[in-house]
Scaffold this motif. Sequence first.
Motif, PDB file in Angstrom:
ATOM      1  N   UNK A  29     -38.716  -3.560  -1.303  1.00  0.00           N
ATOM      2  CA  UNK A  29     -38.222  -3.200   0.025  1.00  0.00           C
ATOM      3  C   UNK A  29     -38.155  -1.684   0.213  1.00  0.00           C
ATOM      4  N   UNK A  30     -37.886  -0.937  -0.844  1.00  0.00           N
ATOM      5  CA  UNK A  30     -37.871   0.526  -0.741  1.00  0.00           C
ATOM      6  C   UNK A  30     -39.272   1.058  -0.425  1.00  0.00           C
ATOM      7  N   UNK A  31     -40.273   0.522  -1.088  1.00  0.00           N
ATOM      8  CA  UNK A  31     -41.651   0.969  -0.838  1.00  0.00           C
ATOM      9  C   UNK A  31     -42.100   0.591   0.566  1.00  0.00           C
ATOM     10  N   UNK A  35     -43.049   3.233   3.458  1.00  0.00           N
ATOM     11  CA  UNK A  35     -44.341   3.132   4.136  1.00  0.00           C
ATOM     12  C   UNK A  35     -44.198   3.057   5.644  1.00  0.00           C
ATOM     13  N   UNK A  36     -43.171   2.339   6.096  1.00  0.00           N
ATOM     14  CA  UNK A  36     -42.935   2.254   7.536  1.00  0.00           C
ATOM     15  C   UNK A  36     -42.472   3.592   8.113  1.00  0.00           C
ATOM     16  N   UNK A  37     -41.682   4.345   7.341  1.00  0.00           N
ATOM     17  CA  UNK A  37     -41.259   5.668   7.811  1.00  0.00           C
ATOM     18  C   UNK A  37     -42.442   6.630   7.902  1.00  0.00           C
ATOM     19  N   UNK A  38     -43.359   6.527   6.987  1.00  0.00           N
ATOM     20  CA  UNK A  38     -44.528   7.415   6.959  1.00  0.00           C
ATOM     21  C   UNK A  38     -45.672   6.928   7.850  1.00  0.00           C
ATOM     22  N   UNK A  39     -45.436   5.858   8.582  1.00  0.00           N
ATOM     23  CA  UNK A  39     -46.481   5.273   9.410  1.00  0.00           C
ATOM     24  C   UNK A  39     -46.976   6.237  10.488  1.00  0.00           C
ATOM     25  N   UNK A  48     -55.187   0.122   8.856  1.00  0.00           N
ATOM     26  CA  UNK A  48     -55.434  -0.945   7.879  1.00  0.00           C
ATOM     27  C   UNK A  48     -55.401  -0.396   6.456  1.00  0.00           C
ATOM     28  N   UNK A  49     -55.956   0.790   6.248  1.00  0.00           N
ATOM     29  CA  UNK A  49     -55.957   1.398   4.910  1.00  0.00           C
ATOM     30  C   UNK A  49     -54.533   1.749   4.497  1.00  0.00           C
ATOM     31  N   UNK A  50     -53.756   2.272   5.432  1.00  0.00           N
ATOM     32  CA  UNK A  50     -52.359   2.609   5.138  1.00  0.00           C
ATOM     33  C   UNK A  50     -51.579   1.352   4.747  1.00  0.00           C
ATOM     34  N   UNK A  55     -49.045  -2.263   0.739  1.00  0.00           N
ATOM     35  CA  UNK A  55     -48.940  -3.592   0.142  1.00  0.00           C
ATOM     36  C   UNK A  55     -49.210  -3.552  -1.354  1.00  0.00           C
ATOM     37  N   UNK A  56     -50.237  -2.820  -1.758  1.00  0.00           N
ATOM     38  CA  UNK A  56     -50.589  -2.734  -3.180  1.00  0.00           C
ATOM     39  C   UNK A  56     -49.465  -2.069  -3.971  1.00  0.00           C
ATOM     40  N   UNK A  57     -48.875  -1.017  -3.421  1.00  0.00           N
ATOM     41  CA  UNK A  57     -47.771  -0.347  -4.114  1.00  0.00           C
ATOM     42  C   UNK A  57     -46.563  -1.263  -4.246  1.00  0.00           C
ATOM     43  N   UNK A  58     -46.226  -1.962  -3.179  1.00  0.00           N
ATOM     44  CA  UNK A  58     -45.062  -2.853  -3.222  1.00  0.00           C
ATOM     45  C   UNK A  58     -45.299  -4.019  -4.179  1.00  0.00           C
ATOM     46  N   UNK A  59     -46.472  -4.612  -4.132  1.00  0.00           N
ATOM     47  CA  UNK A  59     -46.768  -5.714  -5.047  1.00  0.00           C
ATOM     48  C   UNK A  59     -46.824  -5.233  -6.486  1.00  0.00           C
TER      49      UNK A  59
END
Length: 91
Positions: A29-31, A35-39, A48-50, A55-59
Motif C-alpha cells: 500500500x505504501x508503494x 505511485x499515485x502521488x507521483x502520478x 501505462x508504463x507508469x 504494479x511491479x514494485x508493489x508485487x
Amino acid sequence: MSDYEEKESKLMRKVKQNPFFPVGMAGFFAIVGYGLLKLKSRGDTKMSVHLIHMRVAAQGFAVGAMTIGVLFSMYRDYFAKPKETQEAQSK
C-alpha cells in the motif's frame, strides 16, 4: 465450530502464522500510495508504463515479504524447534 463462532478473525490468525504478512501488505500500500502521488509529475512517461512500474514494485515487495516470511517459518520449524526438543529430552 463454524466460521461465525470463531473468536479470532482470519486476518489475526494469518498474522500469527506469518508475521511478515502485515509488512508485505503495508509495503504494497505504501508503494501504491507513492505511485499515485507521483502520478502527476511522471514527466514524459506514458500512463501505462507508469502503472506497470508501480504494479511491479508493489508485487515485488509483497512477494519479497512473503518469501522472507516463509524462510522465517522454516527456520522456526526446522532449526529452532529441534533445539527445544533436545533440551526437553535432556531434562
